[in-house]
Structures are given as structure tokens and as C-alpha cells.
Scaffold this motif. Structure first.
Motif, short mmCIF file in Angstrom:
data_model
loop_
_atom_site.label_atom_id
_atom_site.label_comp_id
_atom_site.label_asym_id
_atom_site.label_seq_id
_atom_site.Cartn_x
_atom_site.Cartn_y
_atom_site.Cartn_z
N PRO A 292 0.81 -1.22 0.00
CA PRO A 292 0.00 0.00 0.00
C PRO A 292 0.84 1.27 0.00
O PRO A 292 1.64 1.49 0.90
N GLN A 313 1.27 2.75 -5.68
CA GLN A 313 0.24 1.77 -5.36
C GLN A 313 -0.85 2.43 -4.50
O GLN A 313 -0.60 3.43 -3.82
N THR A 314 -2.03 1.86 -4.55
CA THR A 314 -3.16 2.35 -3.76
C THR A 314 -2.78 2.45 -2.29
O THR A 314 -2.13 1.56 -1.74
N GLU A 316 -4.68 2.79 0.73
CA GLU A 316 -5.40 2.19 1.86
C GLU A 316 -5.30 0.66 1.79
O GLU A 316 -5.65 0.05 0.77
N PRO A 317 -4.82 0.00 2.85
CA PRO A 317 -4.53 -1.44 2.76
C PRO A 317 -5.72 -2.30 2.32
O PRO A 317 -5.53 -3.21 1.51
N TRP A 320 -6.35 -1.67 -1.31
CA TRP A 320 -5.19 -2.23 -2.05
C TRP A 320 -5.32 -3.75 -2.15
O TRP A 320 -5.13 -4.34 -3.22
#
Ligand SMILES: C[S@@+](CC[C@H](N)C(=O)[O-])C[C@H]1O[C@@H](n2cnc3c(N)ncnc32)[C@H](O)[C@@H]1O
Ligand code: SF4
Length: 435
Positions: A292, A313-314, A316-317, A320
Motif C-alpha cells: 500500500p 500503489q493504492t 489504503e490497505p 489495495w
């Protein structure tokens, strides 16, 4: 020039640029890998990293997603050799050693990870992470970076750390036993309540317990953090710029006297125990960031790409993980790096190193205009040289000892000169967002 001639010239320029990209990437079929564990136990008062304090963590799912994204991006880059792996955070020492082992296994399966590759784990000296350092070594870690921050309990409380000085010392000692010569300590200065004298005696203590690598960070008050608010409200105060400049100068001298060579603005090493992974960033080599909010710079050869891309990368876990599960990766943003953008990175990152940027290194990214062509005509650059802050000679471009402390004010001058010359010489292709 007629319209058609200008078009032809632009097309020739585009072709030259494509060839330059191919050449450079052929030379660097190596890549470093960053694996991000996004979770922490609590929020430190100064931290603006992309991190999350979860009620619980699904270790199995997170491990599978990190593995899956590692496979996807490695295949996308088609890189053959991984030069280093860095597990960063968040707090990656809160991950299970089995996660680290699984990820190293995935990397080894899909690329060549040589036995002597540097594999670092960032460790917070919290009681929660401490007992398992041995297990991390068994998992494949061969270097530790310990987030000590301070050896003063009052400062650690102000920073909102969840460990005290004694726990930091114990973690450091255990890490040194497990990986002698391959342990780094992170220490911050310019903290609320710190004086030059208290900093100097703290550094003495750090020097008496540290291994062969020290990273010194001047506190940055980041907007949105609780420390920033406390300082703005006058509840806490930080040392003035003059005082922090004195702290930095005195620390550099003290470290040098203790046998540590400064090789970057914030980094010092004894016996050449430099961080291979970070040198990769400063030399503008390719890297892949997994997890993330991780960042990357690489050419997606599997997509027929010839240009290096900047990927994020996105953040928020949970989001993601959903994306990785469904699409194999959680890339939120892809931006093709323009030639100018790439040269700016080479300049900004390269000048962080005491060795600076060699002519040979610069040529890899800019075969048609050397450093002298770009900076030699600029009167402001000449002024910096006359003041003894910047050196441009047969070796290349670098900061002097005094210049290194003023890098933030030197860079804008150099970037302006680069941009001006670049636009004078060619029509700049605009960076394209790829998706
Ligand atoms: C990626 S961070 C490490 C994060 C790790 N979870 C920790 O807390 O140790 C690397 C280092 O950057 C430094 N750092 C982080 N935030 C900072 C700030 N606001 N100002 C100065 N240094 C900072 C700290 O010394 C930290 O150890
Ligand atoms: S442990 Fe590190 S990443 Fe987590 S909040 Fe503290 S400084 Fe930030």
C-alpha cells in the motif's frame, strides 16, 4: 523552419529519446525491491507516512497479496536480477517472520536473488517486535535498520514512540549479535527541548553502542501531525534553524572523528557498510515498490514499454488488497517519466551523495548534453562554485562539505539551469499519464 521540417525534427528527437531509454535500461537489468508493511501499533507524533493502526491484521491475506503483487510487478518489469530487498513501513517488524520468508521465497522464485544480496528489515524497538529478530534472520534478513530515534526517554515520549531508550539499546545489541556489521540506527535531531549540548552527549551515547551505520535525520514538522499542531499552538518549541545547523555540523564532525564516512546527506558508514539499497535510489536505478502506497520507477518491458514509469500503489490497505486480489496488483497511478523529469531526479538524488554525480553517470541519462553544457554557462551556478559550495570538475558535480548542509537551497538553482537549457535545446515531450 517549415511546419513539416519541425515535425520531422520532433520525430527524430523522439526516436533519439527512445533509443537512449533502451540503452540505459539494457545497461541496468538489475532492480531493487521495496516491500511495504503498512501497519503500526500506534501513531508517532511527527509521522506523516502512509501507515494504519488496525484493530486486527489478517496476516495470511496480507502475505498472499504482497506475494501476488510481487509476482505481477516482477513479471511486468521482466527484470532478471534483484540487487537488494528492503522491508519498510509502517512497522515491518510487526509482520510475522513467516511473511518475510514467504516474500523472499517469491522473489527468489521469480528473479535471481543472489546469496549476498542485501535484505534489510526496518525494526521498531518495541517489546512487540523484539523477541523475533532471530526468526527474521532465519527467514532471510541479513541487515537491520533500527528506528531508535533518540536515547532520551523524554524525547521518545514527545515523539510518541512506543519504546524507551533501554528497549532501543536492547534491540540494538541483539541485532548486532545477529548481524554484526550490518545494523543501522536511525537517530533524529532538532527535537523539542533539545540543546546543542544535550544532542552532542546523546550522539556520544549512540556512538558507544552503534554498529557500522548511522542515519541522522533532522526533524521535519509535517503538516497534519500532532507535533506540528503542538508547535503551532506554542505548546512545544523546536530549536531554531541556526541551532539545528550547528547540531548537524557538530554531528558530522563527531561521526567523522569516530571513523564514519559520510556518504550521503543523512547517512554515515564505517568499513564501507553503506546501504546498497538506498544507493540504488540515489543513483536513479530502477526499483519496484510493493504494498500500500509504495512507489516504483521501472520500465514495464512486458507491456512493450521503453520508457521508465513512476508508479504509486493504492494507499489504503483494504482497498489495495481488494485490487491485488482481483487484478494482481494495486497500481493506482502510472506516469511515464519525461526525459527532463528523469534528469531532474538524477540531479536531485545524485547530489545527496558526497561523491555527487560523475560525468559517466550523467552521460547514461543525457548522452547529448554534459554537465558542463548544462550548468557551465549559468552565472548562479558559477556563484555557488565561487562560494565554495559546489564543485564541477573533471570528476563531475558534487557539493562541498559546506554545500552539503545547504543542498536544499542549491538544488533550485541547478534545476532552473537544467530546465532552461533543456527547453532552449529541444521541444520537451509532455509527460503522459498511462492510465
Ligand atoms: C521510513 S522511516 C522508519 C519508519 C519506522 N516505522 C520507524 O518508526 O522507525 C525512516 C526514518 O525516517 C525518519 N523520519 C520519519 N519521519 C520523520 C520526520 N518527520 N522528520 C525527520 N525524520 C523523520 C525516522 O528517523 C525514521 O526512522
Ligand atoms: S512507527 Fe514509524 S511509520 Fe509507524 S507511526 Fe511511528 S514513525 Fe510512523
Amino acid at each position: 523552419l517549415t511546419h513539416t521540417e519541425r515535425e520531422r525534427e520532433r520525430e527524430r528527437e523522439r526516436e533519439r529519446e527512445r533509443e537512449r531509454e533502451r540503452e540505459r535500461e539494457r545497461e541496468s537489468s538489475c532492480i531493487s525491491l521495496f516491500e511495504k508493511w503498512p501497519y503500526c501499533l500506534k501513531r508517532c507524533s511527527y509521522c506523516n507516512f502512509n501507515k494504519y493502526i488496525p484493530r486486527s491484521v489478517n496476516h495470511v491475506l496480507m502475505t498472499e497479496c504482497l506475494q501476488k503483487e510481487t509476482r505481477t510487478l516482477l513479471q511486468l518489469s521482466q527484470v532478471s536480477k534483484i540487487t537488494s530487498v528492503f522491508f519498510g513501513g509502517g512497522t515491518p517488524s510487526l509482520a510475522q517472520p513467516s511473511t518475510i520468508a514467504a516474500l523472499i521465497g517469491t522473489v527468489s522464485k521469480h528473479a535471481q536473488l543472489s546469496a549476498d544480496a542485501e535484505v534489510t528489515l526496518e525494526v521498531n524497538p518495541t517489546p512487540a517486535g523484539k523477541a523475533r529478530l532471530r526468526d527474521f534472520v532465519a527467514a532471510g534478513i541479513n541487515r537491520f535498520s533500527i528506528g531508535t530515534q533518540s536515547l532520551c526517554d523524554a524525547s521518545l515520549r514527545v515523539l510518541g514512540r512506543d519504546h524507551n531508550a533501554l528497549q532501543a539499546l536492547q534491540t540494538l545489541s541483539e541485532a548486532r549479535t545477529l548481524c554484526p556489521g550490518r545494523v543501522s540506527v536511525d537517530v533524529m535531531f532538532g527535537l523539542p527541548g533539545q540543546s546543542v549540548e544535550s544532542w552532542e552527549s546523546e550522539l556520544e551515547e549512540v556512538l558507544s553502542v552503534c554498529d557500522d551505520h548511522v542515519s541522522l535525520y533532522q526533524l521535519t514538522l509535517e503538516r497534519g501531525t500532532s507535533l506540528f499542531r503542538q508547535v503551532k499552538l506554542g505548546e512545544l518549541s523546536v530549536p531554531s534553524d541556526d541551532i539545528t545547523a550547528t547540531m548537524y555540523r557538530s554531528a558530522r564532525k563527531r561521526l567523522e572523528k569516530a571513523g564514519f564516512l559520510q556518504y550521503e546527506v543523512s547517512n554515515f558508514a564505517k568499513d564501507n557498510a553503506v546501504s546498497a539499497h538506498n544507493i540504488g535510489y540515489w543513483k536513479a536505478q530502477q526499483y519496484i515498490g510493493i504494498g500500500p502506497g509504495a512507489h516504483s520507477r521501472f520500465v514495464p518491458l512486458a507491456l512493450g514499454g521503453v520508457h521508465r514509469e513512476a508508479r504509486t500503489q493504492t494507499l489504503e490497505p483494504d482497498v489495495w488488497m481488494w485490487e491485488v486480489w482481483h487484478h494482481g496488483h494495486g497500481t493506482r497511478r502510472r506516469m511515464q517519466l519525461s526525459h527532463l523529469g528523469q534528469l531532474e531526479e538524477v540531479l536531485v538524488m545524485g547530489l545527496r551523495m558526497t561523491e555527487g554525480i560523475s560525468h559517466q553517470h550523467w552521460k547514461m541519462f543525457s548522452p547529448e548534453a554534459n554537465l558542463q553544457d548544462i550548468l557551465g554557462m549559468c552565472s548562479d551556478v558559477e556563484e555557488l562554485q565561487k562560494k565554495g559550495l559546489l564543485i564541477l570538475d573533471e570528476r563531475g558535480l558534487r557539493c562541498s562539505w559546506d554545500g552539503m548542509a545547504l543542498l536544499d537551497s542549491i538544488l533550485p538553482v541547478l534545476l532552473l539551469s537544467l530546465e532552461t537549457l533543456f527547453h532552449m535545446c529541444r521541444p520537451a515531450p509532455s509527460p503522459a499519464t498511462v492510465d
